[in-house]
Design an enzyme around this catalytic site. Sequence first.
Site, PDB file in Angstrom:
ATOM      1  N   HIS A   1      94.313  90.882  62.918  1.00 45.37           N
ATOM      2  CA  HIS A   1      93.627  90.510  61.675  1.00 45.37           C
ATOM      3  C   HIS A   1      92.820  91.711  61.165  1.00 45.37           C
ATOM      4  O   HIS A   1      91.591  91.648  61.074  1.00 45.37           O
ATOM      5  CB  HIS A   1      92.724  89.311  61.914  1.00 45.37           C
ATOM      6  CG  HIS A   1      93.451  88.093  62.444  1.00 45.37           C
ATOM      7  ND1 HIS A   1      93.897  87.987  63.742  1.00 45.37           N
ATOM      8  CD2 HIS A   1      93.805  86.943  61.835  1.00 45.37           C
ATOM      9  CE1 HIS A   1      94.499  86.818  63.905  1.00 45.37           C
ATOM     10  NE2 HIS A   1      94.460  86.168  62.782  1.00 45.37           N
TER      11      HIS A   1
ATOM     12  N   HIS B   1      95.360  79.925  67.015  1.00 44.62           N
ATOM     13  CA  HIS B   1      94.449  80.882  67.667  1.00 44.62           C
ATOM     14  C   HIS B   1      93.100  80.942  66.939  1.00 44.62           C
ATOM     15  O   HIS B   1      92.542  82.013  66.735  1.00 44.62           O
ATOM     16  CB  HIS B   1      95.104  82.264  67.827  1.00 44.62           C
ATOM     17  CG  HIS B   1      95.565  82.915  66.547  1.00 44.62           C
ATOM     18  ND1 HIS B   1      96.720  83.665  66.460  1.00 44.62           N
ATOM     19  CD2 HIS B   1      95.027  82.958  65.308  1.00 44.62           C
ATOM     20  CE1 HIS B   1      96.861  84.129  65.231  1.00 44.62           C
ATOM     21  NE2 HIS B   1      95.846  83.718  64.507  1.00 44.62           N
TER      22      HIS B   1
ATOM     23  N   HIS C   1      96.711  76.053  57.150  1.00 41.72           N
ATOM     24  CA  HIS C   1      95.341  76.360  56.758  1.00 41.72           C
ATOM     25  C   HIS C   1      95.336  77.400  55.650  1.00 41.72           C
ATOM     26  O   HIS C   1      96.250  78.208  55.539  1.00 41.72           O
ATOM     27  CB  HIS C   1      94.466  76.796  57.936  1.00 41.72           C
ATOM     28  CG  HIS C   1      94.849  78.064  58.657  1.00 41.72           C
ATOM     29  ND1 HIS C   1      96.080  78.302  59.222  1.00 41.72           N
ATOM     30  CD2 HIS C   1      94.111  79.169  58.929  1.00 41.72           C
ATOM     31  CE1 HIS C   1      96.088  79.487  59.827  1.00 41.72           C
ATOM     32  NE2 HIS C   1      94.897  80.046  59.650  1.00 41.72           N
TER      33      HIS C   1
HETATM   34 FE   FE2 Z   1      95.171  84.205  62.585  1.00 42.37          FE
END
Ligand code: FE2
Length: 280
Positions: free
Chosen positions: A59, A12, A193
């Site tokens: 987030h 995403h 990541h």
């Molecule tokens: Fe994320």
Amino acid sequence: MARITAGVATSHVPAMGLAVDNDRTADDYWRPVFAGYEWTRAWIAQTMPDVIVLVYNDHASNFSLDLIPTFAIGCADEFAPADEGFGPRPVPAVPGHPDLAWHIAESAILDEFDVTIANKLEVDHGLTVPLSLIFGRTERWPVRVVPIAVNVIQYPPPTSNRCFMLGEAIARAVGTFPEDLNVQVWGTGGMSHQLHGARAGLINSEFDLAFLDRLVTDPASLRKMPHLELLREAGTEGIEMVMWLIMRGALGDNVLERHRLYHVPASNTAVGHIVLEPAH
Ligand SMILES: [Fe+2]
């Protein structure tokens, strides 16, 4: 009865949302990534779900470090795009399905799986970017969404096995919802990541590709994957991949892989996308 017809997982990446919003998906940099979603866009047009149970993480947009639910289910009529610091994304509000959401909450909690009920929830790129990748720019989302927010921001996140079990609980809930609904379960985030620290920029394609394979053929082994292994192999933000296990847990023992994309890099992330259907 409602039935789960497919599972979809996708990264995403916020920059991919920006590419959609700014009509940059045909740029040289983005074209190979977005080409990997064309199969899915054609497929979903043929098999349009009524509802997507969309597993994502917030987030620190709606929630903050003041309040960190491990699992929260959105039961509202609709979910507005959150302001992530630059104003909300220019996408429509996401329509909910309160009846199904409350049913899943009730079923899961009586199944001894305590989820937090969110009657007001703003959704950030974790939820809206996957919708944009598969439905493009639109005035109105063509599906209704039951958001499931998972804490992967603040240690301790839920274990791989617990996520898989939540997927199984969602499947039991959907299977007892009396309305005839075509339901898909999506898992988002990942793949490898790391955004901070000495290993910032880490991408581990070998691990990612093996994860995709195991998701299809050997999900039981992923249930046992400890946080430390995910952190070591996929980076600090790679922990988001536990959300893919919720999707996988909802599909049952055997699945048919319909489509896969793996692309490096997009922004500073490995992009993964897979479409699975339950095989009965
Ligand atoms: Fe994320």
